[in-house]
Design a protein around this motif. Structure first.
Motif, PDB file in Angstrom:
ATOM      1  N   ALA A  19       0.828  -1.207   0.000  1.00 37.16           N
ATOM      2  CA  ALA A  19       0.000   0.000   0.000  1.00 37.16           C
ATOM      3  C   ALA A  19       0.862   1.256   0.000  1.00 37.16           C
ATOM      4  CB  ALA A  19      -0.920  -0.010   1.217  1.00 37.16           C
ATOM      5  N   LEU A  20       1.929   1.234   0.782  1.00 36.37           N
ATOM      6  CA  LEU A  20       2.825   2.393   0.853  1.00 36.37           C
ATOM      7  C   LEU A  20       3.446   2.697  -0.505  1.00 36.37           C
ATOM      8  CD1 LEU A  20       4.242   4.494   2.651  1.00 36.37           C
ATOM      9  CD2 LEU A  20       5.999   2.781   3.133  1.00 36.37           C
ATOM     10  N   VAL A  21       3.958   1.659  -1.156  1.00 35.11           N
ATOM     11  CA  VAL A  21       4.591   1.853  -2.466  1.00 35.11           C
ATOM     12  C   VAL A  21       3.549   2.229  -3.518  1.00 35.11           C
ATOM     13  CG1 VAL A  21       5.849   0.699  -4.321  1.00 35.11           C
ATOM     14  CG2 VAL A  21       6.501   0.304  -1.944  1.00 35.11           C
ATOM     15  N   GLY A  22       2.445   1.489  -3.554  1.00 31.06           N
ATOM     16  CA  GLY A  22       1.439   1.722  -4.579  1.00 31.06           C
ATOM     17  C   GLY A  22       0.790   3.086  -4.479  1.00 31.06           C
ATOM     18  N   LEU A  23       0.419   3.502  -3.265  1.00 32.95           N
ATOM     19  CA  LEU A  23      -0.236   4.795  -3.094  1.00 32.95           C
ATOM     20  C   LEU A  23       0.720   5.946  -3.382  1.00 32.95           C
ATOM     21  CD1 LEU A  23      -2.320   4.009   0.098  1.00 32.95           C
ATOM     22  CD2 LEU A  23      -3.195   4.365  -2.203  1.00 32.95           C
ATOM     23  N   THR A  24       1.975   5.784  -2.988  1.00 30.46           N
ATOM     24  CA  THR A  24       2.955   6.841  -3.275  1.00 30.46           C
ATOM     25  C   THR A  24       3.183   6.978  -4.775  1.00 30.46           C
ATOM     26  OG1 THR A  24       4.055   6.411  -1.163  1.00 30.46           O
ATOM     27  CG2 THR A  24       5.293   7.652  -2.808  1.00 30.46           C
ATOM     28  N   ALA A  25       3.388   5.833  -5.446  1.00 27.68           N
ATOM     29  CA  ALA A  25       3.628   5.876  -6.890  1.00 27.68           C
ATOM     30  C   ALA A  25       2.402   6.380  -7.639  1.00 27.68           C
ATOM     31  CB  ALA A  25       4.008   4.478  -7.379  1.00 27.68           C
ATOM     32  N   GLY A  26       1.216   5.914  -7.222  1.00 31.08           N
ATOM     33  CA  GLY A  26       0.004   6.376  -7.881  1.00 31.08           C
ATOM     34  C   GLY A  26      -0.225   7.858  -7.694  1.00 31.08           C
ATOM     35  N   GLY A  27       0.035   8.364  -6.474  1.00 30.45           N
ATOM     36  CA  GLY A  27      -0.119   9.792  -6.223  1.00 30.45           C
ATOM     37  C   GLY A  27       0.841  10.625  -7.039  1.00 30.45           C
TER      38      GLY A  27
END
Length: 459
Positions: free
Chosen positions: A45-53
């Motif tokens: 979640a940390l990686v995905g949300l950061t990259a998506g943002g």
């Protein structure tokens, strides 16, 4: 962001151990699995949300995504730790009973029910109904009653001032898609929402059934070009024009479920998408038990019939291999056949229990890893809104990898713990399962080679 968090909210039912551990060793393994899963899911979640943002809104989006990711990481890690301690305590509590039953070897540990059972397969199969009409009728009645209640309630507000939709919420809003959403985007949103809102996933929530019905109705309208066009032009659609059978037809076409059913039974996701039905928790439990027994009955025909059993199995395996996820699913099934057979043929109970523990935990770790990787990809795709049909098939294939293997392994153990046959017959069944496993692996490999050859010709 709400879609991303909703996707993540389904993960506790998928990657965390929540069943009753049969002894302290399994409880300890569950605890370690849950802690690892908490860290893994939180990291994804940390990686995905950061990259998506970052992709959506540059530096500010990355900062916001990182903040949401930290919250998800903390919550997931805490959840994993707390459930891990709980599983360990349950394992300690159930250890004395496990020692008695493992030593005797007369009972089967039903992990789905969390209890020891004595299996008389002949009696169970004799009591098994030929179909599920009783449950389907009750589920259809529940659906109709829910529709009546909805019709008598105050109309839900709509977010679209130009769309009254007979007082119902805007269908695009229900699915969480823009009005120019593509067919693939609508299907993706429907699958996510259907899993999230199903009453079986929301026990104790009296509104879950209504939300689930709204999702099915929204998809039925927006997936049909004719009803969607009429809805877009007039802002409403008559109830008699809505065909909710589109939902299950879509899944059948995407996965080829009719070829998988003989091996893994009726898929969980197929059940929840049934046309005009709402299932409660007890009905889903009965359906799962019947599903296990029907898989066991099919396996009996394969291994107990000396003339033609293996030939019949080969035909079924070849049909299953022809589907999108067929080769991967056959490998999963073959692993369950071999695991059940190997453990049964061990000479002592200690060896059997150690194998059972380590093989189950290894399989769980593999699935945690694959789910974490898939979760990261899905979070990014949800932000980009570019999920293709192939990616939807992979997402559903990932669901199958959790749904099918466990119930197939339980069905195998029904054959091997059957108290109404001799030990020699059980041994023959175990060796028959070994043959089925090797056959399934061979067919899966041949299908992969055939697909690779076709791709090389095209390219």
């Amino acid at each position: 962001m709400s879609v991303n968090m909703n996707v993540a909210s389904t993960l506790p039912d998928v990657v965390f151990a929540r069943g009753t551990p049969k002894h302290v060793v399994q409880g300890l393994g569950d605890a370690l699995q849950n802690i690892a899963a908490g860290v893994g899911v939180g990291s994804a979640a940390l990686v995905g949300l950061t990259a998506g943002g970052a992709k959506e809104d540059g530096l500010m989006g990355a900062v916001k995504g990182f903040g949401y990711g930290l919250l998800a990481f903390g919550a997931s890690t805490l959840y994993g730790s707390c459930t891990g301690v709980s599983q360990l305590a349950l394992g300690v509590y159930h250890t004395p009973e496990a020692v008695i039953n493992v030593s005797s070897g007369d009972k089967f540990w039903d992990s789905a029910e969390g209890r020891w059972e004595r299996i008389d397969l002949a009696d169970l199969l004799n009591a098994l109904p030929t179909n599920d009409d009783d449950i389907m009728t009750a589920a259809r009645a529940a659906y109709q009653e829910n529709r009546k209640q909805q019709a008598g309630e105050t109309p839900l507000p709509t977010n679209n001032p130009n769309n009254n939709n007979n007082g119902k919420e805007d269908y695009y809003t229900v699915l969480g898609v823009p009005r120019n959403a593509t067919e693939v985007e609508i299907k993706k949103a429907y699958l996510q929402k259907a899993v999230l809102t199903h009453p079986d996933k929301n026990p104790g929530d009296p509104q879950a059934g209504e939300r689930f019905l709204a999702v099915k109705e929204a998809y039925a309208v927006l997936s049909d070009p004719n009803t969607r066009d009429k809805y877009d032009r007039h802002g409403s659609i008559d109830n008699d024009e809505i065909n909710t059978a589109n939902a299950e037809n879509f899944l059948t076409q995407l996965l080829g479920t009719e070829y998988l059913t003989p091996l893994v039974g009726r898929l969980w996701i197929s059940t929840i998408l049934e046309e005009d039905k709402i299932f409660n928790k007890s009905q889903m439990k009965v359906l799962r038990q019947r599903r296990r027994l029907r898989i066991a009955a099919q396996l009996l025909r394969f291994v107990d019939e000396p003339a033609g059993g293996l030939d019949d199995a080969r035909v079924v395996f070849q049909d299953a291999a022809s589907t999108f996820c067929g080769p991967d699913l056959l490998r999963e099934i073959a692993e369950q056949y071999m695991t059940a057979a190997r453990q049964h043929l061990y000479g002592n109970t200690v060896q059997k229990e150690l194998d059972s523990f380590f093989s189950s935990k290894w399989a769980a770790c593999r699935r945690v890893y694959s789910s974490t990787a898939a979760g990261t990809a899905l979070l990014r795709q949800a932000r980009q809104n570019n999920l293709r049909t192939e990616e939807m098939q992979k997402m559903l294939s990932s669901i199958l990898s959790w749904d099918a293997p466990r119930i197939v392994l339980q069905a195998c153990r029904y054959l091997l713990y059957d108290c109404c046959v001799t030990l020699a017959t059980r041994g023959d069944r175990a060796r028959g399962l070994e043959k089925l496993s090797l056959m399934a692996l061979e067919i899966a490999e041949n299908e992969d080679k055939a697909r690779a050859a076709q791709l090389s010709v095209v390219s």
